[in-house]
Write a protein that holds these residues in place. Sequence first.
Motif, mmCIF file in Angstrom:
data_model
loop_
_atom_site.group_PDB
_atom_site.id
_atom_site.type_symbol
_atom_site.label_atom_id
_atom_site.label_comp_id
_atom_site.label_asym_id
_atom_site.label_seq_id
_atom_site.Cartn_x
_atom_site.Cartn_y
_atom_site.Cartn_z
ATOM 1 N N TYR A 690 30.370 -43.705 29.934
ATOM 2 C CA TYR A 690 29.101 -44.397 30.068
ATOM 3 C C TYR A 690 28.815 -45.292 28.868
ATOM 4 O O TYR A 690 29.024 -44.917 27.711
ATOM 5 N N LEU A 691 28.322 -46.487 29.146
ATOM 6 C CA LEU A 691 28.011 -47.448 28.091
ATOM 7 C C LEU A 691 26.984 -46.889 27.109
ATOM 8 O O LEU A 691 27.082 -47.095 25.908
ATOM 9 N N SER A 692 25.999 -46.179 27.637
ATOM 10 C CA SER A 692 24.978 -45.621 26.752
ATOM 11 C C SER A 692 25.593 -44.632 25.765
ATOM 12 O O SER A 692 25.200 -44.569 24.604
ATOM 13 N N ASP A 693 26.578 -43.847 26.235
ATOM 14 C CA ASP A 693 27.239 -42.904 25.341
ATOM 15 C C ASP A 693 28.000 -43.634 24.243
ATOM 16 O O ASP A 693 28.033 -43.194 23.090
ATOM 17 N N LEU A 694 28.645 -44.745 24.600
ATOM 18 C CA LEU A 694 29.422 -45.496 23.620
ATOM 19 C C LEU A 694 28.520 -46.056 22.525
ATOM 20 O O LEU A 694 28.863 -46.022 21.341
ATOM 21 N N VAL A 695 27.364 -46.564 22.925
ATOM 22 C CA VAL A 695 26.439 -47.107 21.935
ATOM 23 C C VAL A 695 25.834 -45.982 21.092
ATOM 24 O O VAL A 695 25.768 -46.061 19.870
ATOM 25 N N LEU A 696 25.411 -44.900 21.756
ATOM 26 C CA LEU A 696 24.792 -43.786 21.039
ATOM 27 C C LEU A 696 25.758 -43.167 20.036
ATOM 28 O O LEU A 696 25.360 -42.745 18.953
ATOM 29 N N GLU A 697 27.047 -43.131 20.394
ATOM 30 C CA GLU A 697 28.029 -42.569 19.474
ATOM 31 C C GLU A 697 28.088 -43.357 18.172
ATOM 32 O O GLU A 697 28.245 -42.788 17.093
ATOM 33 N N LYS A 698 27.954 -44.663 18.259
ATOM 34 C CA LYS A 698 27.945 -45.478 17.045
ATOM 35 C C LYS A 698 26.669 -45.273 16.245
ATOM 36 O O LYS A 698 26.681 -45.331 15.008
ATOM 37 N N VAL A 699 25.567 -45.032 16.935
ATOM 38 C CA VAL A 699 24.281 -44.915 16.246
ATOM 39 C C VAL A 699 24.162 -43.585 15.509
ATOM 40 O O VAL A 699 23.725 -43.531 14.362
ATOM 41 N N VAL A 700 24.564 -42.470 16.161
ATOM 42 C CA VAL A 700 24.326 -41.151 15.560
ATOM 43 C C VAL A 700 25.599 -40.334 15.346
ATOM 44 O O VAL A 700 25.560 -39.264 14.745
ATOM 45 N N GLU A 701 26.743 -40.789 15.877
ATOM 46 C CA GLU A 701 28.005 -40.057 15.782
ATOM 47 C C GLU A 701 27.854 -38.618 16.288
ATOM 48 O O GLU A 701 27.307 -38.385 17.352
ATOM 49 N N ASN A 702 28.319 -37.644 15.486
ATOM 50 C CA ASN A 702 28.340 -36.249 15.914
ATOM 51 C C ASN A 702 27.054 -35.496 15.605
ATOM 52 O O ASN A 702 27.033 -34.266 15.668
ATOM 53 N N MET A 703 25.975 -36.224 15.278
ATOM 54 C CA MET A 703 24.730 -35.549 14.952
ATOM 55 C C MET A 703 24.083 -34.945 16.197
ATOM 56 O O MET A 703 23.203 -34.095 16.095
ATOM 57 N N LYS A 704 24.546 -35.357 17.377
ATOM 58 C CA LYS A 704 24.062 -34.736 18.599
ATOM 59 C C LYS A 704 24.442 -33.261 18.607
ATOM 60 O O LYS A 704 25.432 -32.855 18.012
ATOM 61 N N VAL A 705 23.663 -32.444 19.315
ATOM 62 C CA VAL A 705 23.972 -31.019 19.423
ATOM 63 C C VAL A 705 25.331 -30.849 20.085
ATOM 64 O O VAL A 705 25.592 -31.406 21.149
ATOM 65 N N LEU A 706 26.213 -30.088 19.440
ATOM 66 C CA LEU A 706 27.553 -29.899 19.953
ATOM 67 C C LEU A 706 27.544 -28.938 21.129
ATOM 68 O O LEU A 706 26.997 -27.844 21.044
ATOM 69 N N LEU A 707 28.135 -29.381 22.241
ATOM 70 C CA LEU A 707 28.255 -28.543 23.426
ATOM 71 C C LEU A 707 29.670 -27.984 23.454
ATOM 72 O O LEU A 707 30.629 -28.721 23.666
ATOM 73 N N PRO A 708 29.842 -26.672 23.254
ATOM 74 C CA PRO A 708 31.193 -26.119 23.127
ATOM 75 C C PRO A 708 31.999 -26.284 24.412
ATOM 76 O O PRO A 708 31.482 -26.101 25.514
ATOM 77 N N THR A 709 33.262 -26.613 24.254
ATOM 78 C CA THR A 709 34.181 -26.636 25.380
ATOM 79 C C THR A 709 34.808 -25.269 25.597
ATOM 80 O O THR A 709 35.076 -24.869 26.729
ATOM 81 N N ARG A 710 35.014 -24.525 24.497
ATOM 82 C CA ARG A 710 35.702 -23.238 24.576
ATOM 83 C C ARG A 710 35.442 -22.451 23.298
ATOM 84 O O ARG A 710 34.943 -22.995 22.305
#
Length: 718
Positions: A690-710
Amino acid sequence: SSPREREREGQGGFKIPFCGLAALRTLAMAVEDDTQGLLTADGGQPCPPKRSRIVLVGGIVAFLGLLVAVSVGVWWRFSHSGLLACCDMASLEALPLEVREEALRVAESGLEEAKKEAEQKVDDGEREEATTKDRGFLDHFHRIDASSFSKGPGSSVGSSPEQIERASVFFGRCECESGMSYVTFWPDDDTEKSVTVNTSSVRWVRWDQPVEQINWFCNGMGFRKYTTVRLHKSQWLSLQVYPDTKLDALQIGWCNKMTGHLRWNTWDSTDYASSIPFTTATDGYACIKIPALLRTSKGTLIAFAEARTPNCDDFAQTDLVYKRSTDGGKSWSELRVLAKVEGDRKTMGVCGHDLVIGNIAPVQLREDSRFHPGRILAPYTRNNYKIWITHSDDDGETWSADREIPNVTVTEDSPVCDRGMSYFDYDVDTLELQNAQSLLSFVGSLCYRLKNPYDDPKWTSKLTGPWQFVGVGPPGSLQLQSGRVLVPGYHSYIRGLDAGGNVLPISQLYNNMGIGHVMISDDGGDTWRLGSDWPIGKGGNEHQLVQLSNGSVLSNSRSLSTGSPQFRLQSISHDEGETFSPPTFVEEIAEPFNGCQGSVTKGAHDTIYVANPNPPPANSVLQKVANTIKCKVELTGRKKVSIWESKDKGMNYANKMLVDAGLSAQTSLQHHDGRLFILYEQADPEPPYYLSDLVLEKVVENMKVLLPTRFVLREIKV
C-alpha cells in the motif's frame, strides 16, 4: 473483517484528494489499462482516460505538498507559541534562523523522497504485488490445470525444524477470493515434490537440491504463479497462508474480498539450538504476543503467550495459551489454553472491551520448599485490573481451576474508563498518525511539555488514588532463598482511551507511567499480601526480579521512554521485597521509544543477564526533524534483541551479545547449567502493498507498534 482490515480501521489510510471518490474506486483498474473507459468523478464529471495515471501521481503530489504546507504552518505556529521549545530555550525563535530553515528543508526533502518512491511504485505498475529490493520478488503467471496436482503434504513438516535462523522474507497474494482453503507449491518444474499448505497454517520444507524458482497456485485459481528465489540445499523454506482482504495500492481495491495471502521465509541452518513455538495468525488467533518462558526442575520448557483476536490490540479478547517441550525446545506440544473461562466474554471485560487474560508471571517452587514443593504458580491479570492465579503439580501437564487473589490491588469495582491525558493537565489526547501537524506537534511536546514527567511534580502528584491499570510481571516471578515468593507488578492511573480511524490515543502511551510493587506469599502461594509502593524515582512498570547471593533482590524494569530518557531501570530491596529503592536508569541498556518488555535472570557467581531490544538510531523524517532542532528524543522502534551481561551484581553491563539483527521485541529469559534460554517476539516487515504504508514507513520507520510474526526460542551457551 480480516486482521489487516481491522488494522486499517485502527490506523486509517492516507486521504488522497483527487478527482473524487468514485474515481478512486475505479482508479486501480484503469491505471492497469489506459484504454479503459472514462473515470467518473464526484458529481458525475468524467476524468479522461489519459488522466488515470496523472490523477494518481497528481493526487500524491498534492497530498505530500499539503504535508509540506502543513509543516510550514507548524513551524510558524510553534515558533511563536513556544510549544516546540527544547534545550531550555523559550521557543523556536531562540534558535538561529539557519537552524529553523534547515529543519524545514529536512521535512520537505524527506516528504519529497517518500513521494518519489510512491510515484515510482505506480509508474512501475507494481501495485498488486508491491515489492522492495530486499523484501520480495515479482510474480509471473502461467495457466495450469490445478486438478492435476495432489493435495498431499509433500516433503514438508508442520512444525518448525530445529537449529534455524531467519534469512529473508517475501510475499504473494492469490487472485481475488482464491486461496481460502490451501496453496500448493513446488520447486522449479518438479511437481513430484509439491507441498500443500492449508490456509491459516504454516509449513517448512527443505529439498535435496538448490532451487531457483518456486511455482505455486491457490485453490480457486486456474493458473500458477512463480517466484524467483535462490534457495541453497542447506536452507529451509517456510510458507504461511493467511486470509485477508485484498485491496489495491490505495487501499480502496477492486477486489475488497477475503483472499489468501502468502508469507514466504527462507531459513539458514545454525550451530545453536532454536525453534518456533508460536506463529501469529494460526490456531484460530489473529495475534500471538507477550512471551513468558519457564524451565521446570524436570527440564521441561513451557512457553506461555497471550493469544489475541480479532487483532493485536492490548484490549482485544485475549487468552493465555502455552506449549510444552520435553526435548530442550526442539519440538513443542499442541497449543493449549491455560485459563478456560465459561460465560459471555464480552460481558466479562471492562470499559466496553472483551475479557482480557494476560500478563502471566510463572515460577516453580523448589523441591525443598516447605509448602507445595515443585508446584508451578502462574499468577496473571484479568482485564489488567484484578489478579488471578492457577497452579500445576504435574510439570505443567494440567492446571488447577483459577481463582482471584483478594486484597492485592488498590482498585474500585471498575476503572475510570474515560480518564485521558487531561488527568495530567495535558489537553491533547490523540495523535493522528498520518497527519503532519499532529505528528510534529507531538515531537515538539516530547521535547518540552512531556519531557521526563517523573521529574515534574505536576505529573507525579497525580500518581495517587485508586489504581486504573494493573500489571503482573511479565514475564516471571521469583522464589527467594527463604521460600518467600515475590510476584513483580506495577500500577498506573490511566488506562488509555479508545480512538478510531487513523488516531492513536496518547493516553495509551502513558498507561505505563506507573509505579512498581510486589505481591508477597510466605506459604507457597496459598495466601498473598501487597508489599509497599516503591518510591517514584524514575518510574517503572513491567519488571522482573533476581536474588543475589547476599540476599538482596534486584529488579530490572521497562521505563516510560516517551520523552523521558530511554534506558532500562533498576531498583533493589534489602528486606526480601518489603521495600525497594527508587528506580534509577541503567544507561548501558537502551530502550526503544515507549519502552519494551525485557527480562532478567541470574547465572553463576551473581552474573546478571538482561534481554531487551537494542534499537539502532532512527533515520525517519521525524527523527531528522528532531535532530535538526537539537531535540534529544530517540524515535526508535523495537529491533535487534540483545543480551547484556553484568559481572558485578548489576552495577555495570559491560558485555553485550546480539541475538536477532531484525525486527524483534519482548523477551523472556531462563538460565540453567551455563545455558541461557530466550523466548522472544520476532517480526517480518509488513508486505509493502500500500502506498500509504510506503510513505508512513519513511515518516516514522519502526516506531509503529511491532506486530509479532512468531515467537523464537533460542539456546545460548554462556
